[in-house]
Structures are given as C-alpha cells and as structure tokens.
Design a protein around this motif. Structure first.
Motif, PDB file in Angstrom:
ATOM      1  N   LEU A  96      -7.170 -12.902   5.785  1.00 12.94           N
ATOM      2  CA  LEU A  96      -5.710 -12.974   5.818  1.00 12.94           C
ATOM      3  C   LEU A  96      -5.187 -13.749   4.612  1.00 12.94           C
ATOM      4  O   LEU A  96      -4.138 -13.418   4.063  1.00 12.94           O
ATOM      5  CB  LEU A  96      -5.228 -13.630   7.116  1.00 12.94           C
ATOM      6  N   ASN A  97      -5.928 -14.763   4.183  1.00 13.27           N
ATOM      7  CA  ASN A  97      -5.510 -15.550   3.019  1.00 13.27           C
ATOM      8  C   ASN A  97      -5.440 -14.689   1.769  1.00 13.27           C
ATOM      9  O   ASN A  97      -4.595 -14.920   0.899  1.00 13.27           O
ATOM     10  CB  ASN A  97      -6.435 -16.738   2.797  1.00 13.27           C
ATOM     11  N   GLY A  98      -6.318 -13.709   1.660  1.00 13.18           N
ATOM     12  CA  GLY A  98      -6.249 -12.782   0.533  1.00 13.18           C
ATOM     13  C   GLY A  98      -4.935 -12.019   0.539  1.00 13.18           C
ATOM     14  O   GLY A  98      -4.317 -11.806  -0.509  1.00 13.18           O
ATOM     15  N   ILE A  99      -4.498 -11.619   1.725  1.00 11.93           N
ATOM     16  CA  ILE A  99      -3.224 -10.901   1.856  1.00 11.93           C
ATOM     17  C   ILE A  99      -2.056 -11.817   1.507  1.00 11.93           C
ATOM     18  O   ILE A  99      -1.184 -11.459   0.722  1.00 11.93           O
ATOM     19  CB  ILE A  99      -3.060 -10.334   3.280  1.00 11.93           C
ATOM     20  N   THR A 100      -2.024 -13.004   2.091  1.00 10.19           N
ATOM     21  CA  THR A 100      -0.881 -13.893   1.853  1.00 10.19           C
ATOM     22  C   THR A 100      -0.825 -14.354   0.401  1.00 10.19           C
ATOM     23  O   THR A 100       0.258 -14.461  -0.174  1.00 10.19           O
ATOM     24  CB  THR A 100      -0.880 -15.100   2.812  1.00 10.19           C
ATOM     25  N   GLN A 101      -1.979 -14.607  -0.199  1.00 10.49           N
ATOM     26  CA  GLN A 101      -1.995 -15.002  -1.611  1.00 10.49           C
ATOM     27  C   GLN A 101      -1.474 -13.879  -2.501  1.00 10.49           C
ATOM     28  O   GLN A 101      -0.698 -14.113  -3.433  1.00 10.49           O
ATOM     29  CB  GLN A 101      -3.406 -15.403  -2.043  1.00 10.49           C
ATOM     30  N   TYR A 102      -1.888 -12.659  -2.206  1.00  6.39           N
ATOM     31  CA  TYR A 102      -1.439 -11.511  -2.986  1.00  6.39           C
ATOM     32  C   TYR A 102       0.072 -11.337  -2.858  1.00  6.39           C
ATOM     33  O   TYR A 102       0.787 -11.178  -3.854  1.00  6.39           O
ATOM     34  CB  TYR A 102      -2.161 -10.232  -2.543  1.00  6.39           C
TER      35      TYR A 102
ATOM     36  N   PHE B 279     -10.799 -13.127  -3.053  1.00 11.87           N
ATOM     37  CA  PHE B 279     -10.507 -11.927  -2.277  1.00 11.87           C
ATOM     38  C   PHE B 279     -10.196 -10.763  -3.208  1.00 11.87           C
ATOM     39  O   PHE B 279      -9.473 -10.923  -4.187  1.00 11.87           O
ATOM     40  CB  PHE B 279      -9.314 -12.163  -1.346  1.00 11.87           C
ATOM     41  N   GLU B 280     -10.728  -9.601  -2.860  1.00 14.06           N
ATOM     42  CA  GLU B 280     -10.429  -8.372  -3.579  1.00 14.06           C
ATOM     43  C   GLU B 280      -9.892  -7.370  -2.563  1.00 14.06           C
ATOM     44  O   GLU B 280     -10.588  -7.010  -1.608  1.00 14.06           O
ATOM     45  CB  GLU B 280     -11.692  -7.830  -4.241  1.00 14.06           C
ATOM     46  N   ILE B 281      -8.638  -6.957  -2.784  1.00 11.12           N
ATOM     47  CA  ILE B 281      -7.952  -6.067  -1.856  1.00 11.12           C
ATOM     48  C   ILE B 281      -8.083  -4.635  -2.362  1.00 11.12           C
ATOM     49  O   ILE B 281      -7.847  -4.376  -3.548  1.00 11.12           O
ATOM     50  CB  ILE B 281      -6.463  -6.462  -1.721  1.00 11.12           C
ATOM     51  N   ASN B 282      -8.423  -3.710  -1.467  1.00 13.12           N
ATOM     52  CA  ASN B 282      -8.589  -2.324  -1.922  1.00 13.12           C
ATOM     53  C   ASN B 282      -7.234  -1.701  -2.289  1.00 13.12           C
ATOM     54  O   ASN B 282      -6.168  -2.222  -1.955  1.00 13.12           O
ATOM     55  CB  ASN B 282      -9.382  -1.478  -0.928  1.00 13.12           C
ATOM     56  N   GLU B 283      -7.301  -0.583  -2.988  1.00 11.61           N
ATOM     57  CA  GLU B 283      -6.110   0.039  -3.548  1.00 11.61           C
ATOM     58  C   GLU B 283      -5.101   0.471  -2.481  1.00 11.61           C
ATOM     59  O   GLU B 283      -3.896   0.268  -2.634  1.00 11.61           O
ATOM     60  CB  GLU B 283      -6.512   1.249  -4.395  1.00 11.61           C
ATOM     61  N   GLU B 284      -5.575   1.060  -1.402  1.00 10.01           N
ATOM     62  CA  GLU B 284      -4.667   1.547  -0.363  1.00 10.01           C
ATOM     63  C   GLU B 284      -3.873   0.395   0.252  1.00 10.01           C
ATOM     64  O   GLU B 284      -2.663   0.479   0.440  1.00 10.01           O
ATOM     65  CB  GLU B 284      -5.473   2.295   0.716  1.00 10.01           C
ATOM     66  N   LEU B 285      -4.536  -0.712   0.533  1.00 11.28           N
ATOM     67  CA  LEU B 285      -3.849  -1.876   1.095  1.00 11.28           C
ATOM     68  C   LEU B 285      -2.908  -2.490   0.061  1.00 11.28           C
ATOM     69  O   LEU B 285      -1.786  -2.886   0.400  1.00 11.28           O
ATOM     70  CB  LEU B 285      -4.860  -2.917   1.603  1.00 11.28           C
ATOM     71  N   THR B 286      -3.324  -2.544  -1.174  1.00 10.74           N
ATOM     72  CA  THR B 286      -2.456  -3.065  -2.236  1.00 10.74           C
ATOM     73  C   THR B 286      -1.158  -2.274  -2.307  1.00 10.74           C
ATOM     74  O   THR B 286      -0.073  -2.858  -2.411  1.00 10.74           O
ATOM     75  CB  THR B 286      -3.190  -3.017  -3.597  1.00 10.74           C
ATOM     76  N   LEU B 287      -1.256  -0.963  -2.222  1.00 12.89           N
ATOM     77  CA  LEU B 287      -0.055  -0.120  -2.260  1.00 12.89           C
ATOM     78  C   LEU B 287       0.875  -0.425  -1.087  1.00 12.89           C
ATOM     79  O   LEU B 287       2.099  -0.537  -1.259  1.00 12.89           O
ATOM     80  CB  LEU B 287      -0.441   1.360  -2.250  1.00 12.89           C
ATOM     81  N   ARG B 288       0.319  -0.579   0.106  1.00 15.97           N
ATOM     82  CA  ARG B 288       1.150  -0.872   1.284  1.00 15.97           C
ATOM     83  C   ARG B 288       1.785  -2.263   1.189  1.00 15.97           C
ATOM     84  O   ARG B 288       2.954  -2.445   1.564  1.00 15.97           O
ATOM     85  CB  ARG B 288       0.341  -0.722   2.569  1.00 15.97           C
ATOM     86  N   LEU B 289       1.031  -3.231   0.694  1.00 19.97           N
ATOM     87  CA  LEU B 289       1.593  -4.573   0.516  1.00 19.97           C
ATOM     88  C   LEU B 289       2.708  -4.552  -0.521  1.00 19.97           C
ATOM     89  O   LEU B 289       3.748  -5.197  -0.334  1.00 19.97           O
ATOM     90  CB  LEU B 289       0.499  -5.569   0.123  1.00 19.97           C
TER      91      LEU B 289
END
Length: 183
Positions: A17-23, A157-167
């Motif tokens: 989750l920290n990867g998401i919030t940091q991004y 953290f490395e977020i995949n492309e699909e999740l990056t697009l949604r974020l």
C-alpha cells in the motif's frame, strides 16, 4: 493551493500500500497540490484504542483532515474490509468531518475477490461522516506491485503499468475536481 490528506490505514511499514500512496503523493505534488500524510499506525496506540479525542496527536491529525480539500483513504483489505487501525482513527474524526471533502479510496488486497470492499465496507462508514463526493477509487492486488527490500533499508516499490494508469486517472480526476472547486 489545494491540499489533500492521505490517510493510510496499513499496520505494516513495508506494505505494498505504501507503494501506492507514495506514487499518488508524488503525482499530486507534480500537479502543485499540497499533500499531507497521516499514517494511522504512527499515532499513539493508546490514544486510538481509548478514544482520546483531546490527545495532541489526534487533534493534529484531525486538523489536517479538517483543512484538506480532499481526503484519500488508503487501506489494505483484511477479512473483506479495511483495517481496524483505520477504523479506530475514523471513529475519532468529527461526526461530519468529511462533509464537503472530495474522497478517493485506494485499497489493496491479495486477490480480486474483495474488489467490492470499498463499496460495501468503507463507503457506508464515510457516508455516516458526511462524505458525498467521490472520485474513482482504485482497488489493486498485491501482484501489481513488486516490493524489494535490502536489510536495514526502506522497501522499494515497482507498480505495474495497468495499475499506474488507473492511479493516474484517479489523480487526474482529483486534480480536475479541485480545479473546478477553486473557480
């Protein structure tokens, strides 16, 4: 300048989750939006458990929420719902503490099976606190974020492309809503 507070309900310092919030935080800062972070697990446990509304740490955290134009509620999913530590903090916010705030939920779980946890566990609680304005939330699964960590170092953290697009879509939607409010 608009401001957003991210409330992170993860009890784990190395949570994906920290990867998401940091991004998301970085994307918002790049859009000249001020961001504050409340890491609920960092608040004094006794203040949370014993509902010490007057505790300096709780008062300060609540002030961040009060002053925010938007609130991002982030949590891992445990037992088909958001974390208990997040609930203890939400219980200490004023009854209508989310009235007028733009809300963006960000959840992560082990599988897609709990995709609806935002709608069925989080939104009823937030609605009781006055939340009415939502942008698109994001539900991620653990496999969308790679976590690496060397001993005695912070996780990366490395977020995949699909999740990056949604974020990015959620961040852009938040930015648009904040711009519309400022006019």
């Amino acid at each position: 300048m608009p401001n957003i507070v991210i409330i992170s309900g993860s009890p784990n310092a190395s949570s994906r989750l920290n990867g998401i919030t940091q991004y998301v935080e970085q994307q918002l800062i790049e859009k000249n939006i001020a961001v504050d972070l409340i890491t609920v697990v960092s608040l004094p446990a006794e203040d949370l458990i014993h509902a010490k509304f007057g505790s300096p740490a709780i008062v300060e955290a609540n002030k961040l929420v009060e002053n925010a134009d938007a609130v991002i509620i982030a949590s891992p999913v445990y037992k088909a719902s958001f974390t208990g530590v997040l609930k203890t903090f939400l219980d200490l916010l004023p009854q209508k503490g989310l009235d007028g705030k733009i809300i963006a939920p960000l959840f992560i779980g082990g599988t897609i099976a709990h995709l609806l946890s935002i709608d069925y566990s989080l939104k009823p609680v937030l609605a009781s606190m006055g939340a009415k304005i939502y942008v698109s939330g994001v539900y991620a699964v653990d496999s969308q974020i790679n976590r690496t960590q060397e001993p005695n170092e912070e996780p990366v953290f490395e977020i995949n492309e699909e999740l990056t697009l949604r974020l990015n879509e959620t961040v852009n939607e938040l930015a648009r809503e904040l711009t519309l409010r400022s006019k």
